[in-house]
Write an enzyme that holds these catalytic residues in place. Structure first.
Site, PDB file in Angstrom:
ATOM      1  N   ASP A 171       0.840  -1.205   0.000  1.00  0.00           N
ATOM      2  CA  ASP A 171       0.000   0.000   0.000  1.00  0.00           C
ATOM      3  C   ASP A 171       0.874   1.253   0.000  1.00  0.00           C
ATOM      4  OD1 ASP A 171      -2.972   1.079   0.810  1.00  0.00           O
ATOM      5  OD2 ASP A 171      -1.396   2.304   1.716  1.00  0.00           O
ATOM      6  N   TYR A 220       3.320   9.822  -0.773  1.00  0.00           N
ATOM      7  CA  TYR A 220       4.394   9.217   0.041  1.00  0.00           C
ATOM      8  C   TYR A 220       5.754   9.376  -0.654  1.00  0.00           C
ATOM      9  CZ  TYR A 220       0.492   6.689   2.334  1.00  0.00           C
ATOM     10  OH  TYR A 220      -0.678   6.342   2.966  1.00  0.00           O
ATOM     11  N   LYS A 269      -2.787   5.838  -4.364  1.00  0.00           N
ATOM     12  CA  LYS A 269      -3.868   6.791  -4.085  1.00  0.00           C
ATOM     13  C   LYS A 269      -3.615   8.102  -4.817  1.00  0.00           C
ATOM     14  CE  LYS A 269      -3.639   4.810   0.539  1.00  0.00           C
ATOM     15  NZ  LYS A 269      -2.232   4.656   0.875  1.00  0.00           N
ATOM     16  N   HIS A 308      -7.547   9.685  -2.039  1.00  0.00           N
ATOM     17  CA  HIS A 308      -6.858   9.700  -0.750  1.00  0.00           C
ATOM     18  C   HIS A 308      -7.678  10.366   0.370  1.00  0.00           C
ATOM     19  CE1 HIS A 308      -2.475   9.403   0.835  1.00  0.00           C
ATOM     20  NE2 HIS A 308      -3.316   9.228   1.813  1.00  0.00           N
TER      21      HIS A 308
HETATM   22  P1  NAD Z   1       0.637   1.564  11.721  1.00  0.00           P
HETATM   23  O1  NAD Z   1      -0.525   1.490  12.636  1.00  0.00           O
HETATM   24  O2  NAD Z   1       0.849   0.485  10.727  1.00  0.00           O
HETATM   25  O3  NAD Z   1       1.880   1.715  12.676  1.00  0.00           O
HETATM   26  C1  NAD Z   1       3.187   1.630  12.242  1.00  0.00           C
HETATM   27  C2  NAD Z   1       4.102   1.784  13.448  1.00  0.00           C
HETATM   28  O4  NAD Z   1       3.780   0.804  14.433  1.00  0.00           O
HETATM   29  C3  NAD Z   1       5.556   1.533  13.092  1.00  0.00           C
HETATM   30  O5  NAD Z   1       6.176   2.710  12.639  1.00  0.00           O
HETATM   31  C4  NAD Z   1       6.110   1.047  14.420  1.00  0.00           C
HETATM   32  O6  NAD Z   1       6.415   2.150  15.233  1.00  0.00           O
HETATM   33  C5  NAD Z   1       4.957   0.296  15.012  1.00  0.00           C
HETATM   34  N1  NAD Z   1       4.994  -1.176  14.756  1.00  0.00           N
HETATM   35  C6  NAD Z   1       4.811  -1.853  13.601  1.00  0.00           C
HETATM   36  N2  NAD Z   1       4.862  -3.176  13.793  1.00  0.00           N
HETATM   37  C7  NAD Z   1       5.094  -3.358  15.121  1.00  0.00           C
HETATM   38  C8  NAD Z   1       5.230  -4.494  15.948  1.00  0.00           C
HETATM   39  N3  NAD Z   1       5.142  -5.737  15.456  1.00  0.00           N
HETATM   40  N4  NAD Z   1       5.454  -4.299  17.267  1.00  0.00           N
HETATM   41  C9  NAD Z   1       5.540  -3.053  17.791  1.00  0.00           C
HETATM   42  N5  NAD Z   1       5.397  -1.933  17.072  1.00  0.00           N
HETATM   43  C10 NAD Z   1       5.165  -2.085  15.740  1.00  0.00           C
HETATM   44  O7  NAD Z   1       0.608   3.015  11.027  1.00  0.00           O
HETATM   45  P2  NAD Z   1       0.703   3.601   9.566  1.00  0.00           P
HETATM   46  O8  NAD Z   1       1.988   3.282   8.929  1.00  0.00           O
HETATM   47  O9  NAD Z   1       0.331   5.026   9.656  1.00  0.00           O
HETATM   48  O10 NAD Z   1      -0.470   2.836   8.786  1.00  0.00           O
HETATM   49  C11 NAD Z   1      -0.251   1.700   7.994  1.00  0.00           C
HETATM   50  C12 NAD Z   1      -0.340   2.035   6.519  1.00  0.00           C
HETATM   51  O11 NAD Z   1      -1.592   2.617   6.225  1.00  0.00           O
HETATM   52  C13 NAD Z   1       0.656   3.121   6.066  1.00  0.00           C
HETATM   53  O12 NAD Z   1       1.975   2.658   5.972  1.00  0.00           O
HETATM   54  C14 NAD Z   1       0.028   3.552   4.779  1.00  0.00           C
HETATM   55  O13 NAD Z   1       0.319   2.631   3.757  1.00  0.00           O
HETATM   56  C15 NAD Z   1      -1.454   3.541   5.144  1.00  0.00           C
HETATM   57  N6  NAD Z   1      -1.939   4.859   5.601  1.00  0.00           N
HETATM   58  C16 NAD Z   1      -2.940   5.459   4.882  1.00  0.00           C
HETATM   59  C17 NAD Z   1      -3.446   6.684   5.252  1.00  0.00           C
HETATM   60  C18 NAD Z   1      -4.551   7.286   4.451  1.00  0.00           C
HETATM   61  O14 NAD Z   1      -4.853   8.472   4.631  1.00  0.00           O
HETATM   62  N7  NAD Z   1      -5.175   6.559   3.563  1.00  0.00           N
HETATM   63  C19 NAD Z   1      -2.933   7.353   6.381  1.00  0.00           C
HETATM   64  C20 NAD Z   1      -1.915   6.741   7.107  1.00  0.00           C
HETATM   65  C21 NAD Z   1      -1.449   5.492   6.716  1.00  0.00           C
END
Ligand code: NAD
Length: 280
Positions: free
Chosen positions: A44, A49, A74, A107
Site C-alpha cells: 500500500d 508518500y 492513491k 486519498h
Molecule cells: P501503523 O498502525 O501500521 O503503525 C506503524 C508503526 O507501528 C511503526 O512505525 C512502528 O512504530 C509500530 N509497529 C509496527 N509493527 C510493530 C510491531 N510488530 N510491534 C511493535 N510496534 C510495531 O501506522 P501507519 O503506517 O500510519 O499505517 C499503515 C499504513 O496505512 C501506512 O503505511 C500507509 O500505507 C497507510 N496509511 C494510509 C493513510 C490514508 O490516509 N489513507 C494514512 C496513514 C497510513
C-alpha cells in the site's frame, strides 16, 4: 494468505505492507524484500508518500510475477479535475513499473471528489485498475459520492485501531458491501495502544505480541490491514497472525477498550483539506 472478495468479485489479500513515511530508498527496498520473503504480496503506497518509484523497483527486482502481487496507490488531493486525475494515475503507474493497479483510492474527501471518481471509473472501465475505492470517507462523503457514481467504491481505507474502532462507519460500510480497510491499524505506534493492559493480557494468553493481537482482531472483523514496519523481525511478526483465533469473549473485551480517539488526519477538518490542495 487469507483473501477477501470485494463487491466487484476481485480478491484482496487481507493483510499487506504499508509504506507511509518510508523516506529512504534502502529502507524501502529492504523492507519490501523482507516482506516478500515472509509471504506478503500486498503493498500500500500513495503518490504523496513519494516512494512509489522505489516500491516499483523493489517489486520489479523481486522477480515475483505481477499477477501474484496486489498493489494499491492513491490519488492526492491537489488533483481536483477529471484530466488531472487521469494524468496522476499514469504517473503512479509509471513509477510503480506496472501496466495496471489492483486498487486505486481517492486519498481524502477533498474538493472535486465526484469528478475524480468519474475519472477513476473511466480507468476502471479500461481495465487499468482492477478495483476503485476511497480513503478517509465518512458516511456523508460516501452519500455525496453515490449521487453521481456509476460504480460503487470497493473499499474505504480509514484510520482504525482498538482506540478508534469506527464501529458506526464499519456497520455502514458493511450495509453497503464496501470493504473496510484500516490505516494506522496499530495506532501508528502512538497513543499507548501497544501497551494496553487488556491487550497485554490477551497477548499473554496466546503467546503473541500485542501488535499480533491487534492485527488478528482486525482480521476477525473482516477488515483489511496494512501494518507498516521497516524492521525485519516486526515485518515477519505482523504476518504471523493466521495460526490462532481470538475467542468471542476476547473480541468483546477488545471492543470495550475503544476511546473514539483519532490519532491523526480528520476528514472533517475542512481547513486542512483546503490547505492540502496546495501540497504535492
Ligand atoms: P501503523 O498502525 O501500521 O503503525 C506503524 C508503526 O507501528 C511503526 O512505525 C512502528 O512504530 C509500530 N509497529 C509496527 N509493527 C510493530 C510491531 N510488530 N510491534 C511493535 N510496534 C510495531 O501506522 P501507519 O503506517 O500510519 O499505517 C499503515 C499504513 O496505512 C501506512 O503505511 C500507509 O500505507 C497507510 N496509511 C494510509 C493513510 C490514508 O490516509 N489513507 C494514512 C496513514 C497510513
Amino acid at each position: 494468505m487469507k483473501q477477501l472478495k470485494l463487491n466487484n468479485g476481485q480478491m484482496i489479500p487481507q493483510l499487506g505492507l504499508g509504506v507511509f513515511k518510508v523516506q529512504d530508498a534502502n529502507d524501502l527496498r529492504r523492507s519490501v524484500t523482507d516482506a516478500l520473503k515472509s509471504g506478503y504480496r500486498h503493498f500500500d503506497t500513495a503518490a504523496i508518500y513519494h516512494n512509489e518509484a522505489w516500491l516499483g523497483e523493489a517489486l520489479a527486482e523481486s522477480g515475483i510475477k505481477r499477477e501474484e502481487l496486489f498493489i494499491t496507490s492513491k490519488v492526492w488531493n491537489s488533483h481536483t479535475t477529471y484530466e488531472d486525475t487521469i494524468t496522476a494515475f499514469h504517473e503512479s503507474l509509471k513509477k510503480l513499473q506496472t501496466d495496471y493497479l489492483d486498487l486505486y483510492l481517492i486519498h481524502w474527501p477533498s474538493e472535486g471528489y465526484n469528478e475524480k471518481w468519474r475519472a477513476m471509473e473511466s480507468l476502471y472501465a479500461e481495465g487499468l485498475i482492477k478495483s476503485i475505492g476511497v480513503s478517509n470517507f465518512e458516511k456523508p462523503h460516501i452519500e455525496k459520492l453515490l449521487t453521481t457514481a456509476k460504480v460503487k467504491p470497493a473499499i474505504d481505507q480509514v484510520e482504525t485501531h482498538p482506540y478508534f474502532q469506527q464501529k458506526k462507519l464499519h456497520d455502514y460500510l458493511k450495509s453497503l458491501d464496501i470493504a473496510h480497510e484500516a490505516w494506522g491499524p496499530l495506532g501508528q505506534g502512538k497513543g499507548h495502544v501497544l501497551e494496553d493492559p487488556t491487550l497485554a493480557k490477551i497477548a499473554d494468553a496466546h503467546n503473541k505480541s500485542i501488535a499480533q493481537i491487534i492485527l488478528r482482531w482486525h482480521l476477525q472483523r473482516d477488515i483489511v490491514v496494512i501494518p507498516k514496519s521497516i524492521h525485519t523481525e516486526r515485518i515477519a511478526q505482523n504476518i504471523d497472525v493466521f495460526d490462532f483465533t481470538l475467542t468471542d469473549e476476547e473480541m468483546t473485551l477488545i471492543s470495550m477498550i475503544d476511546k473514539n480517539q483519532r490519532g491523526s488526519g480528520d476528514p472533517n477538518d475542512t481547513e486542512w483539506l483546503k490547505e492540502s490542495l496546495n501540497r504535492n
